[in-house]
Design a protein around this motif. Sequence first.
Motif, mmCIF file in Angstrom:
data_model
loop_
_atom_site.group_PDB
_atom_site.id
_atom_site.type_symbol
_atom_site.label_atom_id
_atom_site.label_comp_id
_atom_site.label_asym_id
_atom_site.label_seq_id
_atom_site.Cartn_x
_atom_site.Cartn_y
_atom_site.Cartn_z
ATOM 1 N N THR A 631 5.123 -16.847 -2.368
ATOM 2 C CA THR A 631 4.633 -15.645 -1.709
ATOM 3 C C THR A 631 4.521 -14.482 -2.683
ATOM 4 O OG1 THR A 631 6.866 -14.934 -1.071
ATOM 5 C CG2 THR A 631 5.651 -16.342 0.489
ATOM 6 N N SER A 640 6.045 -10.323 3.032
ATOM 7 C CA SER A 640 5.417 -11.069 1.952
ATOM 8 C C SER A 640 4.231 -11.863 2.494
ATOM 9 C CB SER A 640 6.427 -11.988 1.280
ATOM 10 O OG SER A 640 6.974 -12.895 2.226
ATOM 11 N N GLU A 642 1.739 -15.336 1.934
ATOM 12 C CA GLU A 642 1.669 -16.662 1.337
ATOM 13 C C GLU A 642 0.440 -16.750 0.440
ATOM 14 O OE1 GLU A 642 1.771 -18.816 5.024
ATOM 15 O OE2 GLU A 642 3.845 -19.441 4.645
#
Length: 870
Positions: A631, A640, A642
Motif C-alpha cells: 500500500t 492507505s 492498495e
Amino acid sequence: MQQASTSAITGFVARWTTALFGMLALLVAVAPMAAAAEFTQPMNSSPISVSADQRLVWVVNPLDDTVSVLRTDTNVVIATIATGDEPRSVALDEENTYAFVANAASNNVTVIRILNDSVINFQAVIERTLKTGAEPWNIVISPDGNRVFVANSGQDTITVINAITRTIIGQVNIGNSVCNDPDRNRRFQPRGMAVTFNNSFLYVTRFLSFTRSVGGKQGLDGGKQAAVCQISINTSSNVIGGFVPAQAVLFSQQNTGFNVDAPGPGNTVGDGVPDATFAFPNQLQSLVIRGNRGFMPNIAASPASPLVFNTSTQAFVTFLNNIGTGTLADGGRINLHLGARNPEPGKTRLFFANPWAIAFTTQANVGSAYVVSAGSDLLVKLKVNASDALAFTVDADTTRYIDLNDPFDPATSGAKAGKNPQGIVIAETANGQRAYVTNQVSGNVSIVNTEVAQLTSDKVIKVVQTAQVAPSGSLEEQLAVGAEMFFSSRGHFNRPAGTTVSTDDRLSSEGWQNCASCHFNGWTDGVVWQFGSGPRKSVNLAGTFNPHNRNQQKVLNYSAIFDQVEDFEANIRNVSGPGNLAAPVPCETGTGTSLFNPDQGLIFGDNGDIDKPPCIVNQFVKSNANRREHTVNPVGATASIEALTALRQWVRFAIRVPNGPLNSNEIVGGVPVATINAGRTLFGQQCASCHKGGLWSISVKNFPSPPAGAEIACERDLTPNNPPGSFCTNNQDFGNPVATQSLRNFLRNVNSFNLGVAGGGNAIGNNIGAGEFANATLVAGVAQPRQDALGRDYNGDGFGNGYSPQSLLGVHMVQPFMHNGACETIGCVIGDVEHRTGNGTIPDFLNTALKREQVRRFVESIDAQSTPFP
C-alpha cells in the motif's frame, strides 16, 4: 481526454479554476509592465518555460488543465490560468506580452495575453484559442519572437502561427515531406522542437523510430532508427511557403556500453565471454540546442535476446552535430546508465530511467547539464565542455544525481516529493542560479540550487505545488497512486511495524525502467520485443477498457494471455525486476515455498504476511485482483491505498485514447469528410465482424476470473506431459518453466503467424528480423527450454491458431501494426488480403486501391469520439 470533457483525474480541478481565473484575468492592470528583454539563446519546446527577463517561470498542469506562473525571486505561484484540455507545453514571447499553451487532448493552442507582468500585480487574460491539429504536444517560439511553431503529433503537421497577430499562417505537412521518406504513409509524429538562434532552422524530432530503409528489421537491436527533420524557416514570411522541410537526419544503433553473453551475429552463447549490446534511440520527446549541437534525451530500445531488464531499455542522450549547417550528422550518444554503476558515497545505486528533458547552466564554454530522469524521479548532473561534449561528473562509472523523491529527506518527502519529472529550465534569479523541474504525477515544481560551491548546491531547496492535490478518499486520489505505480521505476510503500521486507524500490531492479518505458502515456513505444513466446509489439493500453463503459474490458495482449490488469505483476517481477530467486523461500506460513522475491512486486502472501512472497502468480489459475498487496499513503490521505488495485484503476479510468487526425470540417487541410464517410461504409462490410463495439474489438472479457480450465490452452513441443488434445491446466506458477497459457476462444486466424517472415507463408511487410519459432533463449544467463511461440497450433489439439483482434482506438498513433510489427502503416494492414478476409472466410469488398485508401483514412480517424459498430 477519454471523453468529451476532461478526464476523471483532471476535471474536478479544471472546473474549480476556470471561472475564478477567468474573472481575475479581466481586472484592469494597475502597475506598469517590466522593461522588455530579449532571448539570447536558441529556443526549445518544453512543459516549463522561463521569461526572457528570468523573473517568471510558467509551467503547464495537465492534471488540472491549467498553467501556473511562479515568480523566481520568492518562488511562489502568482497566477493559475485555465487552458484547454491536457496542456503539455508552453512558449513565451520575449516581451512578456503573450504566452502560448499547447493542449494535446483538445487539439488546440490557448493564447494568453499578459496585461501586466509585474510580480506584484500580475494580470492575464485568454485572448483566443487556435485549433491547430490532432495531439499538439509541443510548442516553441522563434528567438526573434515572430513565429510560433506547434507540433501536432497526431496530424503529422507543424502549425505556423504569426506571434504578432496571433493568427495561423498555415500547416507544414511533415508527414508528406522529404523528412518522412521513403514511405510517406507512416506517421512521423512530430514531437520535440528547437529553433536556432539566428531564426533560420527549426528542428523537429520523430517521436518513435522506424525500421531502417536498408536492412531494417523489427525485433533487432540495430533494426530501427530515429529521425530529426530540419525545416528551413523565414520568420518574416506570412505564407506557408516560407517554411520548408529540407532534410532528415537519421540516428542508428549505438553500443550501450553493457556487455552480456548473449545471442547475436557472431556471438558464441555460453562461452563466458561478454558480447557488446546495442540499442537504437526511441521516444524522442525533446531537443535542446547548445552551440552547434542538439541534445535529445530518449529511451533507447534493445529488443533482441536476452530480454532482461538491464539490456532492454537504455538511458541515452543522443547528439545531433553541426546544427545550423548543411552537414548535419548523427553525433553518437552518452548512455546515462553507465554513470549509475557506482554511485557517489552515501547514495543508493539507482539507474536513470526514461531521460525526458535537459537544460544547461551555460550556453557556451564549460558548464553543467542537468537531465531529467522521468522514471526514477532523479535529476542527473553531467559536465559539458567548450566543444559541447558531455561527460559524467565524477568518473567513467559515476555521475551525480539529485533525488527529487527521497522519503528519508524532509526536503523531498510527503507533499514535497517530486514524482515523474517531465521538464526543466535553469534561470538566473535574484537569489542565484536555479533549476526548476516540473513533476507531472505529483503536480509540483522542484527547485534545485545549481550554484557551485555552496552548502545547498545540487539540492532541492523548495517544492511548489502548482496542481491541486486530490481530495482524500476520492477516485482521483486512487488514480494518482495508480499513476505513480505506472510512471515510477522505484516506488515507496508502507511498512507495518515489525516487518523486515523491503518496502522501497519494488517496481524494477535499481530503478532501471517502469511501465512507461514501453508504454508512453499508456500507449506504446512502437518496439517489437523478442519474448520467449515470440515477437510482440508493446500494446496500446488505451484499448484495455471501453472509454464509454469502464466496466467493459478487453482480453489482454495479442495472444489472450492475460485476463486482468493485475496479471502484469509477472512483468514487474520478471521483466523489469531481477526475476526469480536462485533457491525457494517460504511463501506463506505452512503452505509451501516459492521462487518469488519477497523484495519485488506488489503482491505478497495471501495470509497477510507482508514478509512472505505469494506462492502463486498465475494469469489464469488464480485471480490476481484484490489479493493482499503493498500500500501507499498519499499526501493528506486518511487511509492507505492498495498499489496494484490503483494501477488497474489508472489504466481503467485515466489512459486517454489518442485523438484521430482532424477532418476538413474541423481545420483547413484536414482529412476529407467524404473520404472518411466512404471508408466507414466499407469498414462495416469488411472489418466490423472483428472490430466492433466500444472497444473496436470482439475480444471482450465475458467471464469472471479465473476462467474455467476448459477455456485455457497452451502450445508447446509435443511431450508426454502435453499430448495432443490436452489443455494447459496445471497449477504451476511463474517461478517454474511452463507452457505459456492463452484463452483459446478469443483467437482469430487471419494467417498472421510469422507475418512478414521469409518462408512464413504471408510475406506482407517483409521486415521481421526473426521467425516466431522460439529457440532456447538466455534469461539472466540461464538457458530455458524451448517454448513454441503462440499463434500456431503446434501440439495438434485444435486450438491456438490465430491472435486476439486488437482494439482500433487511437490506432493511428501506435505504429507499427500487427503483433510482430510487420506493417508500419495502416495501409499495409488493409492491403493484406488474408487479414481483411479473415483468412478467406469473408468476401473481399476492398478489391480496389481507392476503397482501401478510403478505409485507411477511416481507420486512422477512429478515437473515443467515433461511433462504434454494434
